[in-house]
Design an enzyme around this catalytic site. Sequence first.
Site, PDB file in Angstrom:
ATOM      1  N   ASP A  32       6.068  -5.100   0.699  1.00 34.99           N
ATOM      2  CA  ASP A  32       6.151  -6.268   1.568  1.00 34.99           C
ATOM      3  C   ASP A  32       5.440  -7.404   0.854  1.00 34.99           C
ATOM      4  O   ASP A  32       4.237  -7.300   0.585  1.00 34.99           O
ATOM      5  CB  ASP A  32       5.484  -5.968   2.914  1.00 34.99           C
ATOM      6  CG  ASP A  32       5.517  -7.155   3.860  1.00 34.99           C
ATOM      7  OD1 ASP A  32       6.527  -7.875   3.868  1.00 34.99           O
ATOM      8  OD2 ASP A  32       4.531  -7.365   4.582  1.00 34.99           O
ATOM      9  N   ARG A  58       6.889   0.755   4.856  1.00 39.83           N
ATOM     10  CA  ARG A  58       7.870   0.177   3.954  1.00 39.83           C
ATOM     11  C   ARG A  58       7.391   0.379   2.522  1.00 39.83           C
ATOM     12  O   ARG A  58       6.217   0.641   2.297  1.00 39.83           O
ATOM     13  CB  ARG A  58       8.083  -1.294   4.239  1.00 39.83           C
ATOM     14  CG  ARG A  58       6.811  -2.106   3.988  1.00 39.83           C
ATOM     15  CD  ARG A  58       6.781  -3.349   4.757  1.00 39.83           C
ATOM     16  NE  ARG A  58       5.997  -3.067   5.947  1.00 39.83           N
ATOM     17  CZ  ARG A  58       5.645  -3.961   6.820  1.00 39.83           C
ATOM     18  NH1 ARG A  58       6.006  -5.192   6.691  1.00 39.83           N
ATOM     19  NH2 ARG A  58       4.925  -3.661   7.847  1.00 39.83           N
ATOM     20  N   ARG A 117      13.255  -1.704  -0.855  1.00 42.29           N
ATOM     21  CA  ARG A 117      12.973  -2.001   0.552  1.00 42.29           C
ATOM     22  C   ARG A 117      14.269  -2.040   1.348  1.00 42.29           C
ATOM     23  O   ARG A 117      15.266  -2.577   0.897  1.00 42.29           O
ATOM     24  CB  ARG A 117      12.244  -3.338   0.688  1.00 42.29           C
ATOM     25  CG  ARG A 117      11.960  -3.638   2.164  1.00 42.29           C
ATOM     26  CD  ARG A 117      10.934  -4.673   2.370  1.00 42.29           C
ATOM     27  NE  ARG A 117      10.696  -4.836   3.807  1.00 42.29           N
ATOM     28  CZ  ARG A 117       9.837  -5.656   4.305  1.00 42.29           C
ATOM     29  NH1 ARG A 117       9.105  -6.396   3.505  1.00 42.29           N
ATOM     30  NH2 ARG A 117       9.687  -5.757   5.598  1.00 42.29           N
ATOM     31  N   ASP A 120       4.464 -11.340   1.053  1.00 42.49           N
ATOM     32  CA  ASP A 120       4.378 -12.502   1.932  1.00 42.49           C
ATOM     33  C   ASP A 120       3.847 -13.703   1.163  1.00 42.49           C
ATOM     34  O   ASP A 120       3.036 -13.551   0.245  1.00 42.49           O
ATOM     35  CB  ASP A 120       3.409 -12.232   3.089  1.00 42.49           C
ATOM     36  CG  ASP A 120       3.885 -11.139   4.028  1.00 42.49           C
ATOM     37  OD1 ASP A 120       5.109 -11.033   4.229  1.00 42.49           O
ATOM     38  OD2 ASP A 120       3.040 -10.417   4.559  1.00 42.49           O
TER      39      ASP A 120
END
Length: 119
Positions: free
Chosen positions: A53, A50, A40, A55
């Site tokens: 990711d 991307r 990334r 989270d």
Amino acid sequence: MYVKDQDYFYNIVLRAEVKKSFSPFELLGFLKKIEYDMGRKKAGRKYGPRIIDIDILYYGDVCIDSNFLTIPHPKLTERNFVLIPLSEISPEFEISRMNITKFIKENNFVEEVRLVKNW
């Protein structure tokens, strides 16, 4: 969800139980390292394409609002593509004192969510 002119991508929701005690900020650092180790780059535009990711959606009953981390995730209630898989692995989860399945039904989300593979 917010940027439509990009390729489709997979979204995975995972429930983890960690045997070692991490603060939410330590966990965030650990997850960011995974993202950068997998290639990334710094985001060119918010919500743009991307490689990965990761989270933190929630962390037990912890609530944090800082420049680096907000828990529960501030966009959680807007994202059907997160809510549906979350409801499958944590059907007891509540949002604003409402069961997640009921929350999803009452909000009439428009984006399509398809199960690609059930692990």
